[in-house]
Design a protein around this motif. Structure first.
Motif, PDB file in Angstrom:
ATOM      1  N   LEU A   1     -13.351   0.692   0.754  1.00 15.12           N
ATOM      2  CA  LEU A   1     -14.605   1.396   0.969  1.00 15.12           C
ATOM      3  C   LEU A   1     -15.569   0.468   1.698  1.00 15.12           C
ATOM      4  O   LEU A   1     -15.425  -0.765   1.647  1.00 15.12           O
TER       5      LEU A   1
ATOM      6  N   THR B   1      -4.958   9.010   0.467  1.00 17.98           N
ATOM      7  CA  THR B   1      -6.420   9.050   0.566  1.00 17.98           C
ATOM      8  C   THR B   1      -7.107   8.031  -0.341  1.00 17.98           C
ATOM      9  O   THR B   1      -8.334   7.968  -0.369  1.00 17.98           O
TER      10      THR B   1
ATOM     11  N   VAL C   1      -8.864   4.935  -1.641  1.00 15.86           N
ATOM     12  CA  VAL C   1      -9.621   3.793  -1.116  1.00 15.86           C
ATOM     13  C   VAL C   1     -10.275   3.077  -2.288  1.00 15.86           C
ATOM     14  O   VAL C   1     -10.512   3.663  -3.355  1.00 15.86           O
TER      15      VAL C   1
ATOM     16  N   ASP D   1      -8.286  -0.203   6.104  1.00 14.49           N
ATOM     17  CA  ASP D   1      -8.079   1.238   5.916  1.00 14.49           C
ATOM     18  C   ASP D   1      -8.122   1.647   4.451  1.00 14.49           C
ATOM     19  O   ASP D   1      -8.247   2.847   4.148  1.00 14.49           O
ATOM     20  N   ARG D   2      -8.011   0.688   3.562  1.00 15.25           N
ATOM     21  CA  ARG D   2      -7.966   0.996   2.128  1.00 15.25           C
ATOM     22  C   ARG D   2      -9.229   0.566   1.372  1.00 15.25           C
ATOM     23  O   ARG D   2      -9.339   0.805   0.168  1.00 15.25           O
TER      24      ARG D   2
ATOM     25  N   TYR E   1       0.808  -1.221   0.000  1.00 18.11           N
ATOM     26  CA  TYR E   1       0.000   0.000   0.000  1.00 18.11           C
ATOM     27  C   TYR E   1       0.843   1.275   0.000  1.00 18.11           C
ATOM     28  O   TYR E   1       0.333   2.362  -0.298  1.00 18.11           O
TER      29      TYR E   1
END
Length: 270
Positions: free
Chosen positions: A222, A167, A169, A219-220, A161
């Motif tokens: 949606l 930001t 996602v 965290d990545r 990642y």
């Protein structure tokens, strides 16, 4: 040496001999069949001999030809990337089945030749597909495949990642990471001996890359987004545990055509 003599000269499967002779000469298949008595030039004979001897030494025919088919398309390959395998098509099929062709943001972690990312971009034209690899040499191959097949893929160099925009996602994260344990005897067998070790093993227990990918996925992703990974035939239970530990739901493992665990997927709660 004639075409017929060339095809009989080395103890290789007939199909491999034909493919290598076409590579060395540029002849079409019909020419090999229709003109068996045609003599090769000195240069053609030398080129064929070199390819045949490399194949007899075990070098993968995909590297000798510089190409391997994946999902019905020709992909360039080199010793900088893994050779695409039919089993990995299950990962593509799972992605298309779960997401559909609706607009989606997708990333392929550890893209290698780009086979997965390029295929997804072409099969689902409304997807925005990104791809990541730590190897610049692999990315050279992947970018060439994207250009050759006219696939709109955005590439990033780095580890998992890390190189992605902070930001960014996604609706879908896919990966076929290194999952062979460092001590696994398969690393010394067959085509694998010639493939990039970095793309095969984590130099650990075979799960360290999968751990990192699973841990970073929430965290990545949606809400409602999917993580899907390919893994070894005996790693299904361990990977499901990693996915659940990361908080993913609807976790399951899909089998390949041989009935072996091959792809594990999980979903971030909506």
């Amino acid at each position: 040496m004639t075409i017929d003599e060339a095809l009989r000269r080395y103890p290789l499967p007939r199909l491999e001999s034909r493919l290598l002779l076409m590579q060395a000469t540029g002849f079409a298949p019909a020419k090999l069949v229709g003109y068996p008595e045609l003599e090769l030039t000195v240069e053609q004979e030398a080129a064929y001999r070199g390819l045949a001897e490399r194949r007899l030494a075990g070098e993968p025919i995909a590297y000798l030809l510089g190409e391997r088919e994946f999902y019905g398309r020709p992909f360039r390959v080199s010793p900088a990337v893994l050779i695409p395998r039919p089993e990995t098509e299950h990962l593509v099929e799972a992605a298309l089945a779960r997401i559909g062709r609706r607009p989606a943001r997708v990333v392929d972690l550890g893209c290698g030749s780009g086979a997965i990312a390029v295929t997804l971009a072409l099969e689902a034209p409304e997807w925005q597909v990104s791809a990541v690899d730590v190897s610049e040499a692999a990315l050279v191959v992947a970018r060439a495949n994207a250009v050759q097949l006219a696939a709109p893929v955005t590439f990033y160099q780095g580890s998992w990642y890390a190189p992605l925009p902070k930001t960014a996602v996604f609706d879908l994260i896919v990966s076929n990471p290194p999952y062979i344990a460092a001590a696994d005897h398969h690393l010394e067998q067959g085509d694998v001996r010639f493939e990039p070790r970095l793309a095969l093993t984590d130099e650990d227990d075979g799960l360290s890359c999968l751990r990192e990918i699973a841990a970073g996925a929430p965290d990545r992703l949606l809400p409602g987004g999917w993580l899907m990974v390919e893994h070894g035939y005996d790693q299904g239970g361990a990977v499901r545990a990693l996915f659940r530990a990361a908080g993913l739901a609807e976790v399951e493992t899909l089998s390949d055509l041989a009935g072996l665990d091959r792809v594990t997927l999980g979903r971030k709660a909506g």
